[in-house]
Design an enzyme around this catalytic site. Structure first.
Site, PDB file in Angstrom:
ATOM      1  N   ASP A 197      37.259 -15.944  28.644  1.00 40.54           N
ATOM      2  CA  ASP A 197      36.218 -17.045  28.088  1.00 40.54           C
ATOM      3  C   ASP A 197      37.021 -18.252  28.240  1.00 40.54           C
ATOM      4  O   ASP A 197      36.409 -19.466  28.049  1.00 40.54           O
ATOM      5  CB  ASP A 197      36.052 -17.004  26.289  1.00 40.54           C
ATOM      6  CG  ASP A 197      35.006 -16.357  25.977  1.00 40.54           C
ATOM      7  OD1 ASP A 197      33.892 -16.704  26.650  1.00 40.54           O
ATOM      8  OD2 ASP A 197      34.756 -15.866  24.769  1.00 40.54           O
TER       9      ASP A 197
ATOM     10  N   GLN B 283      34.286 -11.827  20.531  1.00 41.01           N
ATOM     11  CA  GLN B 283      32.878 -12.570  20.011  1.00 41.01           C
ATOM     12  C   GLN B 283      33.318 -13.516  18.793  1.00 41.01           C
ATOM     13  O   GLN B 283      33.583 -13.079  17.705  1.00 41.01           O
ATOM     14  CB  GLN B 283      31.909 -11.450  19.889  1.00 41.01           C
ATOM     15  CG  GLN B 283      30.340 -12.202  19.494  1.00 41.01           C
ATOM     16  CD  GLN B 283      30.072 -12.978  21.026  1.00 41.01           C
ATOM     17  OE1 GLN B 283      30.254 -12.559  21.935  1.00 41.01           O
ATOM     18  NE2 GLN B 283      29.545 -14.250  20.735  1.00 41.01           N
TER      19      GLN B 283
ATOM     20  N   LYS C  48      26.036  -8.902  27.127  1.00 39.85           N
ATOM     21  CA  LYS C  48      27.200  -8.870  27.846  1.00 39.85           C
ATOM     22  C   LYS C  48      27.283  -7.511  28.534  1.00 39.85           C
ATOM     23  O   LYS C  48      27.798  -7.195  29.592  1.00 39.85           O
ATOM     24  CB  LYS C  48      28.340  -9.189  27.147  1.00 39.85           C
ATOM     25  CG  LYS C  48      28.351 -10.778  26.904  1.00 39.85           C
ATOM     26  CD  LYS C  48      29.323 -11.541  25.826  1.00 39.85           C
ATOM     27  CE  LYS C  48      29.020 -12.939  25.650  1.00 39.85           C
ATOM     28  NZ  LYS C  48      29.662 -13.458  24.493  1.00 39.85           N
TER      29      LYS C  48
END
Ligand code: NDP
Length: 284
Positions: free
Chosen positions: A119, A96, A52
């Site tokens: 997300d 995460q 990322k």
């Protein structure tokens, strides 16, 4: 043999467009920032976070990485999330997953500002996906839709079978196919005669997490096969849910693992972050 859908190439094209827009925004004085928070030492998570960061560099975003120790408390993590929520340099926040066991994923995600939740896991964004009025598309399903679009095949009216019903892949995946007027069947571990259901599919998406489970017996001639799975085979090699060699001749299009859905997920994260930056700066 079916045509291979090159997720790497398609994701590079998407990222190139994002880089162009990011450069234009910079000329207008707007910089785009993504904060990625990782807690603990999970090796797979570390690889994802690194990828990322590299993607951010490639498209011209500022990336802010927070690597916290395994023993981080919920209070400490929420404090960081709150700080990032209020930091104007940070347009997108990603924590995460999975988090270490003592931390509750839901509590943390529910505390990320919905307009920074790139997300698309916050209940507000999940609800928006349901009603089809989304700011952010969930990254993996959105990436799958891009791959399907790249084939030129219309989803409308097609039999679509999604194997897996998780909140992050299977459910939103089914919703996006439904929004494009696919006739969608969702399967899971309790589905009876999975082979027969999968064999109905014009578009088959597998998001299970079982190496090479989908063999040619699950595939209708000419189906489009999208493999979301990321597993290790008996030799420790990365592979999908689909037995690629066995299925490739039956499919019209098929994604490889690696080089299929994986790179698209990150490209879609970049796209969501750009959208967030534009929204927060009154450009959208
Ligand atoms: P989950 O474990 O959360 O969900 C797996 C789903 O598969 C569940 O709904 C489960 O059913 C179903 N399932 C399990 N066994 C069977 C079976 N034998 N037959 C039919 N259905 C079954 O996984 P995720 O959705 O998080 O991830 C799925 C896969 O996708 C993993 O390999 C993951 O690594 C990969 N992934 C890849 C990404 C990418 O960017 N390429 C991003 C995210 C995930 P039930 O609900 O009944 O238990």
């Amino acid at each position: 043999m079916g045509k291979i859908i090159d997720g790497k190439q398609i994701s590079n094209d998407v990222k190139a467009k994002i880089a162009e827009e990011t450069a234009q925004l910079k000329e207008q004085g707007v910089e785009v920032g993504l904060a990625v928070v990782i807690v603990g030492e999970d090796p797979a998570s570390k690889v994802y976070v690194r990828n990322k960061r590299l993607a951010c560099e490639k498209v011209g975003f500022n990336s802010y990485e927070y690597a916290l120790g395994e023993d981080t408390t919920e209070e400490q993590l929420l404090e960081l999330v709150d700080k990032l929520n209020n930091d104007p340099k940070v347009n997108g926040i990603l924590v995460q997953l999975p988090l270490p066991e003592h931390l509750n994923d839901k509590t943390i995600i529910n505390n990320i500002r919905a307009d920074k939740d790139v997300d698309a896991f916050h209940p507000i964004n999940v609800g928006k996906i349901m009603i089809g009025e989304y700011s952010f598309l969930p990254c993996t399903p959105a990436g799958v839709m891009e791959l399907i679009h790249s084939t030129g095949i219309e989803v409308s009216g097609k039999e679509c079978v999604v194997v897996g019903r998780s909140n992050i892949v299977g459910k939103p995946m089914s919703m996006l196919l439904l929004h494009e007027s696919g006739t969608v069947t969702m399967c899971h571990s309790k589905t009876k005669d999975l082979k027969a259901v999968c064999r109905r599919a014009d578009i088959l998406v597998s998001a299970v997490g079982r190496a090479k489970m989908i063999t040619s017996e699950y595939v209708k001639d000419g189906a489009v096969i999208i493999d979301v799975g990321m597993n290790r085979d008996e030799n420790g090699k990365l592979c999908g849910d689909v037995d690629f060699d066995d299925c490739k001749d039956k499919a019209s299009y098929i994604t490889p693992v690696p080089g299929g859905v994986g790179p698209m997920t990150i490209a879609m994260l970049m796209r969501n972050t750009l959208t967030a930056a534009k929204q927060q700066n009154g450009i959208l």
